[in-house]
Scaffold this active site. Structure first.
Site, PDB file in Angstrom:
ATOM      1  N   PHE A  97       0.886  -1.227   0.158  1.00  0.00           N
ATOM      2  CA  PHE A  97       0.251  -0.055   0.099  1.00  0.00           C
ATOM      3  C   PHE A  97       0.984   1.211  -0.161  1.00  0.00           C
ATOM      4  O   PHE A  97       1.766   1.353   0.858  1.00  0.00           O
ATOM      5  CB  PHE A  97      -0.812   0.105   1.253  1.00  0.00           C
ATOM      6  CG  PHE A  97      -1.896   1.052   1.101  1.00  0.00           C
ATOM      7  CD1 PHE A  97      -2.974   1.081   0.445  1.00  0.00           C
ATOM      8  CD2 PHE A  97      -1.327   2.542   1.760  1.00  0.00           C
ATOM      9  CE1 PHE A  97      -3.929   2.212   0.425  1.00  0.00           C
ATOM     10  CE2 PHE A  97      -2.318   3.504   1.833  1.00  0.00           C
ATOM     11  CZ  PHE A  97      -3.671   3.462   1.027  1.00  0.00           C
ATOM     12  N   ASP A 113       9.392   3.343   1.100  1.00  0.00           N
ATOM     13  CA  ASP A 113       8.192   3.886   1.581  1.00  0.00           C
ATOM     14  C   ASP A 113       8.023   4.021   3.041  1.00  0.00           C
ATOM     15  O   ASP A 113       7.524   2.778   3.780  1.00  0.00           O
ATOM     16  CB  ASP A 113       6.972   3.364   0.981  1.00  0.00           C
ATOM     17  CG  ASP A 113       5.750   4.174   1.309  1.00  0.00           C
ATOM     18  OD1 ASP A 113       5.625   5.075   2.208  1.00  0.00           O
ATOM     19  OD2 ASP A 113       4.565   4.097   0.519  1.00  0.00           O
ATOM     20  N   LYS A 135       2.417  10.657   7.912  1.00  0.00           N
ATOM     21  CA  LYS A 135       1.844  10.273   9.379  1.00  0.00           C
ATOM     22  C   LYS A 135       2.359  10.876  10.723  1.00  0.00           C
ATOM     23  O   LYS A 135       2.292  11.773  10.830  1.00  0.00           O
ATOM     24  CB  LYS A 135       1.712   8.665   9.534  1.00  0.00           C
ATOM     25  CG  LYS A 135       0.806   8.009   8.197  1.00  0.00           C
ATOM     26  CD  LYS A 135       0.503   6.676   8.463  1.00  0.00           C
ATOM     27  CE  LYS A 135      -0.686   6.003   7.676  1.00  0.00           C
ATOM     28  NZ  LYS A 135      -1.618   6.381   7.913  1.00  0.00           N
ATOM     29  N   THR A 195       1.178  23.573  -5.242  1.00  0.00           N
ATOM     30  CA  THR A 195       0.831  24.894  -4.567  1.00  0.00           C
ATOM     31  C   THR A 195       1.511  25.089  -3.120  1.00  0.00           C
ATOM     32  O   THR A 195       2.371  26.086  -2.830  1.00  0.00           O
ATOM     33  CB  THR A 195      -0.792  25.545  -4.377  1.00  0.00           C
ATOM     34  OG1 THR A 195      -1.153  25.137  -5.637  1.00  0.00           O
ATOM     35  CG2 THR A 195      -0.822  26.754  -3.787  1.00  0.00           C
TER      36      THR A 195
END
Length: 492
Positions: free
Chosen positions: A208, A317, A348, A372
């Site tokens: 994931f 990751d 997280k 942005t």
């Protein structure tokens, strides 16, 4: 005025914080000593709010509504007054628990006022203190060998832009470092080669990596993450399925991992021959959402060797495994790799998204890795306080101690209930245990909540533990007492 009153109340909590050295294991004195359940969960107030929210958006994922003003430390309070020991902590995203004094103090500091009020377009108009904040916070905890960092807003966009950095580096190498041609620049506007090359990323089953399209193409855990979305045909291979207890299956597990490393090599060759060259490999140090699946240091070193040999990017990751939860600041530090990953993503518990990268994976042009906001300075202000607490109170050592205690308790429960529990495993407090069936796990979770313990699931039948960094042995005892009580009911 209401906001001011709440802030003043929380600031008074700071003043009452226990003053000894381990206070910031600094949980405020107002943290409850145990759970308290006064209604069903969700209770009547939560149910009413869910009905109201349902008029505005889908509420299929909402468990209950929370009273964050009255949540403290490791305990979460809902709007009905139920107080739960929280072992899931906002999907593993609270480093120091609820209303930690250091974080409240950060909000109240005059020098942080502008940071919280004005959210800049960081990639174009950063504030004057941005460099010092990055140096003092993110660079100070960077993975070994890395000094480059790029902030982002969340885990998915961190992975998304980390993948872009791999593609940019790969194509730059193919061009011999030369600038892109006019044809490259014009063709990419129409999503055509050569400017939009048919590159791929290799990932693993049960992984994931996020819900944006590139990250989702590397995600292979649940159908509801991916259904109805067009996905590029990128390669993936199995992740090791280790047998437990690990010490009893050393040879079998080594053979499993070696076979998968061979599959990685074969898959890269297959896609290269198809004209879909693999530019990089993405992997989690622990497959969290996919079932808390672990692999050995040798496996991750094998991936490093393959990617280095072939000139491919290696993305680790660490969105769910970073910020100390394994007892080291970064989970991949446990592997002692001969060469660090090329990209390390985070979010997280780090309170901000982003990724570290080797200098060779830094784009040459501006605007290549951008949106942005590319993060939020106020989150770095909060993270700075988290990092200070971790360093000053030796929190990583405490995580190791509590993690060992938690895993020992899980193994004892596994011995006591062998027909129900298996594969107790963990690294630091990032721990898990499997159930005999998903239905049993879900029933146990429901019954634990009735006793005031909030937990999370993952994979097919796994119960995962994602407590705060300030989770202590006394909290483990509170959980284990209720866990044992719930499990005993299944044997009657």
């Amino acid at each position: 005025m209401l906001v001011t009153r709440r802030l003043n109340l929380l600031l008074r909590t700071i003043e009452k914080t226990v003053s000894d050295k381990h206070a910031s294991l600094s949980i405020a004195v107002s943290e409850p000593s145990e759970p308290k359940v006064v209604t069903d969960i969700p209770g009547p107030k939560s149910k009413q709010l869910i009905q109201e929210l349902d008029q505005i958006q889908n509420v299929g994922a909402v468990h209950f509504f929370c009273d964050y003003d009255n949540s403290h430390g490791n305990y979460l309070t809902d709007v009905d007054g139920n107080v739960m020991l929280d072992l899931y902590t906002q999907i593993s995203s609270l480093p120091l628990g609820y209303n930690h004094p250091a974080l409240i103090n950060a909000v109240s500091k005059p020098e942080n006022l502008s940071t919280f009020v004005n959210r800049p377009a960081l990639g174009v108009y950063p504030p004057a203190d941005w460099v010092s904040r990055l140096q003092n916070v993110l660079v100070s905890v960077s993975p070994p060998g890395m000094t480059q960092v790029q902030t982002m807003a969340c885990g998915a966009c961190s992975v998304e832009h980390g993948l872009k950095a791999i593609f940019i580096k790969y194509m730059s190498d193919k061009r011999g470092g030369k600038a892109p041609s006019k044809e490259d620049m014009e063709s990419c506007i129409a999503n055509e080669a050569p400017g939009s090359p048919p590159l791929t990323i290799l990932s693993f089953s049960n992984s994931f990596h996020g819900r944006t399209m590139g990250a989702l193409a590397c995600t292979h855990s649940k159908w509801l993450h991916k259904l109805d979305f067009p996905m590029p045909a990128w390669p993936h291979v199995r992740f090791p399925d280790l047998k437990y207890p690990l010490e009893e299956f050393v040879e079998e597990n080594r053979a499993e991992e070696n076979k998968i490393l061979e599959e990685v090599e074969d898959k890269i060759e297959e896609y290269n021959k198809k004209g879909l060259p693999v530019a990089g490999v993405i992997v989690e140090p622990v497959q969290c959402e996919g079932g808390d699946n672990f692999a050995s240091a040798d496996f991750f070193q094998g991936l490093r060797d393959i990617t280095s040999k072939r000139g491919l990017g290696y993305l680790m990751d660490e969105v769910q495994t970073g910020c100390g939860v394994t007892g080291k600041f970064w989970a991949h530090e446990h592997f002692n790799l001969t060469d660090t990953p090329d990209i390390v993503t985070f979010s997280k518990k780090m309170l901000t998204g982003g990724f570290y990268n080797k200098s060779s994976f830094r784009p040459k042009e501006g605007y290549r890795i951008l949106n942005t906001w590319v993060g939020d300075p106020s989150k770095i202000a909060l993270l700075g306080e988290v990092v200070n607490v971790i360093k000053e109170d030796n929190i990583l050592d405490e995580v190791k101690v509590t993690g060992d205690y938690l895993l020992s308790g899980l193994k004892q429960m596994q011995v006591k209930y062998p027909g129900m529990l298996s594969k107790s495993r963990g690294l630091g407090t990032l721990s898990a245990v499997d159930f005999n069936t998903a239905a049993t796990r879900d029933k146990v979770m429901a019954n634990l909540r009735k006793k005031g313990v909030h937990t999370g699931s993952c994979g097919e039948k796994t119960l995962r533990f994602r407590p705060t960094l300030l989770f202590q042995n006394k909290h483990v005892d509170v959980f284990m007492e209720r866990f044992d009580d719930v499990l005993s009911q299944f044997e009657k």
